[in-house]
Scaffold this motif. Structure first.
Motif, PDB file in Angstrom:
ATOM      1  N   GLY A 129       1.220  -0.837   0.261  1.00 11.54           N
ATOM      2  CA  GLY A 129      -0.226  -0.002   0.270  1.00 11.54           C
ATOM      3  C   GLY A 129       0.594   1.551  -0.461  1.00 11.54           C
ATOM      4  O   GLY A 129       0.335   2.282  -0.262  1.00 11.54           O
ATOM      5  N   ASN A 130       2.018   0.990   0.080  1.00 11.66           N
ATOM      6  CA  ASN A 130       3.333   2.441   0.043  1.00 11.66           C
ATOM      7  C   ASN A 130       3.280   2.750  -1.116  1.00 11.66           C
ATOM      8  O   ASN A 130       2.942   2.323  -2.228  1.00 11.66           O
ATOM      9  N   ASN A 131       3.513   4.332  -0.940  1.00 12.00           N
ATOM     10  CA  ASN A 131       4.106   4.483  -2.995  1.00 12.00           C
ATOM     11  C   ASN A 131       5.616   4.625  -3.234  1.00 12.00           C
ATOM     12  O   ASN A 131       5.805   3.867  -2.030  1.00 12.00           O
ATOM     13  N   ILE A 132       5.800   4.723  -4.748  1.00 14.20           N
ATOM     14  CA  ILE A 132       6.894   4.430  -4.920  1.00 14.20           C
ATOM     15  C   ILE A 132       7.331   5.711  -6.037  1.00 14.20           C
ATOM     16  O   ILE A 132       5.964   6.435  -6.711  1.00 14.20           O
ATOM     17  N   ASN A 133       8.049   5.988  -5.631  1.00 17.67           N
ATOM     18  CA  ASN A 133       8.601   7.278  -6.561  1.00 17.67           C
ATOM     19  C   ASN A 133       8.399   7.279  -7.678  1.00 17.67           C
ATOM     20  O   ASN A 133       8.027   5.995  -8.480  1.00 17.67           O
ATOM     21  N   ALA A 134       8.610   8.690  -8.094  1.00 20.10           N
ATOM     22  CA  ALA A 134       8.396   8.796  -9.706  1.00 20.10           C
ATOM     23  C   ALA A 134       9.285   7.564 -10.598  1.00 20.10           C
ATOM     24  O   ALA A 134      10.640   7.891 -10.122  1.00 20.10           O
ATOM     25  N   ASN A 135       9.092   6.965 -11.470  1.00 16.84           N
ATOM     26  CA  ASN A 135      10.070   6.502 -12.471  1.00 16.84           C
ATOM     27  C   ASN A 135      11.502   5.486 -11.375  1.00 16.84           C
ATOM     28  O   ASN A 135      12.975   5.337 -11.223  1.00 16.84           O
ATOM     29  N   ASN A 136      10.597   4.700 -10.613  1.00 18.22           N
ATOM     30  CA  ASN A 136      11.300   3.660  -9.730  1.00 18.22           C
ATOM     31  C   ASN A 136      10.758   2.452  -9.119  1.00 18.22           C
ATOM     32  O   ASN A 136       9.587   2.041 -10.308  1.00 18.22           O
ATOM     33  N   ILE A 137      11.723   1.488  -9.476  1.00 20.44           N
ATOM     34  CA  ILE A 137      11.325   0.169  -9.377  1.00 20.44           C
ATOM     35  C   ILE A 137      10.920  -0.521  -7.155  1.00 20.44           C
ATOM     36  O   ILE A 137      12.170   0.096  -6.992  1.00 20.44           O
ATOM     37  N   ASN A 157       7.109   1.500 -11.431  1.00 24.67           N
ATOM     38  CA  ASN A 157       6.875   2.986 -11.802  1.00 24.67           C
ATOM     39  C   ASN A 157       7.075   3.801 -12.873  1.00 24.67           C
ATOM     40  O   ASN A 157       8.266   4.947 -12.018  1.00 24.67           O
ATOM     41  N   ASP A 158       6.952   3.406 -13.578  1.00 19.43           N
ATOM     42  CA  ASP A 158       7.588   4.637 -14.745  1.00 19.43           C
ATOM     43  C   ASP A 158       6.869   5.981 -14.934  1.00 19.43           C
ATOM     44  O   ASP A 158       6.727   6.304 -16.316  1.00 19.43           O
ATOM     45  N   THR A 159       5.877   6.376 -14.184  1.00 14.31           N
ATOM     46  CA  THR A 159       5.618   8.002 -14.086  1.00 14.31           C
ATOM     47  C   THR A 159       5.802   8.399 -13.512  1.00 14.31           C
ATOM     48  O   THR A 159       7.158   8.718 -13.013  1.00 14.31           O
ATOM     49  N   SER A 160       5.455  10.107 -13.901  1.00 17.84           N
ATOM     50  CA  SER A 160       5.965  11.168 -13.778  1.00 17.84           C
ATOM     51  C   SER A 160       5.961  11.980 -11.822  1.00 17.84           C
ATOM     52  O   SER A 160       6.470  12.573 -12.142  1.00 17.84           O
ATOM     53  N   GLU A 161       4.920  11.013 -11.551  1.00 17.55           N
ATOM     54  CA  GLU A 161       3.986  11.435 -10.511  1.00 17.55           C
ATOM     55  C   GLU A 161       4.228   9.440  -9.362  1.00 17.55           C
ATOM     56  O   GLU A 161       4.279   8.489  -9.719  1.00 17.55           O
ATOM     57  N   ASN A 162       4.169   9.842  -7.937  1.00 20.09           N
ATOM     58  CA  ASN A 162       4.293   9.312  -7.103  1.00 20.09           C
ATOM     59  C   ASN A 162       3.331   8.000  -7.742  1.00 20.09           C
ATOM     60  O   ASN A 162       2.326   8.438  -7.676  1.00 20.09           O
ATOM     61  N   LYS A 164       0.781   4.049  -6.080  1.00 20.19           N
ATOM     62  CA  LYS A 164       1.026   3.098  -4.934  1.00 20.19           C
ATOM     63  C   LYS A 164       1.706   2.591  -5.300  1.00 20.19           C
ATOM     64  O   LYS A 164       1.757   1.825  -6.937  1.00 20.19           O
ATOM     65  N   THR A 165       2.211   1.108  -4.523  1.00 18.26           N
ATOM     66  CA  THR A 165       2.866  -0.159  -4.828  1.00 18.26           C
ATOM     67  C   THR A 165       1.897  -0.855  -5.991  1.00 18.26           C
ATOM     68  O   THR A 165       2.325  -1.896  -6.846  1.00 18.26           O
ATOM     69  N   SER A 166       0.799  -1.198  -5.076  1.00 14.90           N
ATOM     70  CA  SER A 166      -0.114  -2.602  -5.414  1.00 14.90           C
ATOM     71  C   SER A 166      -0.809  -2.518  -7.042  1.00 14.90           C
ATOM     72  O   SER A 166      -0.894  -3.124  -7.642  1.00 14.90           O
ATOM     73  N   ASP A 167      -0.735  -0.377  -7.426  1.00 16.75           N
ATOM     74  CA  ASP A 167      -0.964  -0.454  -8.710  1.00 16.75           C
ATOM     75  C   ASP A 167      -0.462  -0.437  -9.759  1.00 16.75           C
ATOM     76  O   ASP A 167      -0.292  -0.235 -11.443  1.00 16.75           O
ATOM     77  N   CYS A 168       0.887  -0.440  -9.327  1.00 16.79           N
ATOM     78  CA  CYS A 168       2.006  -0.645 -10.772  1.00 16.79           C
ATOM     79  C   CYS A 168       2.413  -2.004 -11.306  1.00 16.79           C
ATOM     80  O   CYS A 168       1.709  -2.824 -10.304  1.00 16.79           O
ATOM     81  N   PHE A 169       2.615  -2.153 -12.453  1.00 15.13           N
ATOM     82  CA  PHE A 169       3.271  -3.752 -13.246  1.00 15.13           C
ATOM     83  C   PHE A 169       3.641  -4.272 -13.005  1.00 15.13           C
ATOM     84  O   PHE A 169       5.378  -3.745 -12.279  1.00 15.13           O
TER      85      PHE A 169
END
Length: 258
Positions: A129-137, A157-162, A164-169
């Protein structure tokens, strides 16, 4: 699956907080590292030497018929035989199977796997449930395959914004292969005991083929076979990496980078 042990009297003896890590390939940034616990099973060897008469020995195992769940886990994923028809290295469809269901890197999310009941390590998945920073793994999320044995998946997270981890591919699957451990949870389009010759015959000439021999022990050597495709967005590449130790496959990495 429960096993019944039969005792027989024989004359002959028988035997792998989330803030993310930087996406590899960006200037000044690092990559992902897989690391999991290991386990070793001890197996016994059948012997054929004659024994004295009236010797009582432990017997063979009788296995119950597989349950429906067990059958699905072992057969739902494509079962690659030894006559490979074409390459299983496909950069347009990089995937793996958990309990028979296909998960595709770059498409499916961590949440999809959570919803499907994939057996993640509880401590790892608590950070979903935590966030991943923009352009991070992300950190690695362990998939429990057995006692002290796990694979790992990573998300990006390949976007330019933070985000949610679970929503990342999903962007990577890593498996340390244990040839003496049977598990029916994680599978691929190829057998995990594939040989180097079979791999090269099926997939052709790799982009990297590295051979290394230990300076301290000439009998210890490794071979890394890697197939790559350059990323369209980052400095780096998507890849399939197969690492052999003394001729046996020990590490599988499938990594997607957009």
């Amino acid at each position: 699956m429960k096993k019944k042990i039969l005792a027989l009297t024989l004359v002959l003896g028988m035997a792998a907080s989330t803030t993310g890590c930087n996406i590899p390939g960006l200037p000044g940034q690092g990559g992902t590292v897989g690391g999991v616990e290991d386990t070793t099973e001890v197996t016994t060897e059948a012997t054929t030497a004659a024994v004295q008469e009236d010797t009582t020995v432990a017997a063979t195992e009788a296995t119950e018929a597989p349950t429906e769940a067990d059958t699905e886990a072992t057969t739902a994923a494509p079962a690659a035989d030894r006559n490979f028809e074409g390459s299983f290295v496909n950069f347009d469809d990089m995937h793996f199977f958990v309990n028979g269901k296909k998960y595709t890197l770059g498409t499916d999310t961590l949440q999809t796997m959570i919803d499907d009941g994939v057996p993640f390590n509880d401590n790892d998945i608590a950070n979903a449930g935590n966030n991943i920073n923009a352009n991070n793994i992300s950190q690695g999320f362990k998939i429990e395959l057995g006692d002290y044995y796990s694979a790992q998946v990573y998300v990006m997270n390949d976007t330019s914004e933070n985000k949610k981890t679970s929503d990342c591919f999903l962007c990577e699957i890593y498996l340390p292969v244990k040839q003496d451990v049977q598990q029916n949870i994680l599978s691929f389009d190829f057998p995990t005991d594939i040989t180097m010759d079979e791999l090269l015959a099926a997939c052709g000439e790799p982009d990297e083929n590295k051979h290394w021999v230990s300076d301290d022990d000439a009998t210890y050597y490794t071979d890394t076979i890697k197939y790559k495709r350059d990323s369209e967005k980052y400095y780096g590449s998507s890849y399939y990496s197969f690492e052999f130790v003394k001729g046996e496959l020990e590490y599988i990495y499938i990594n997607y980078m957009p």
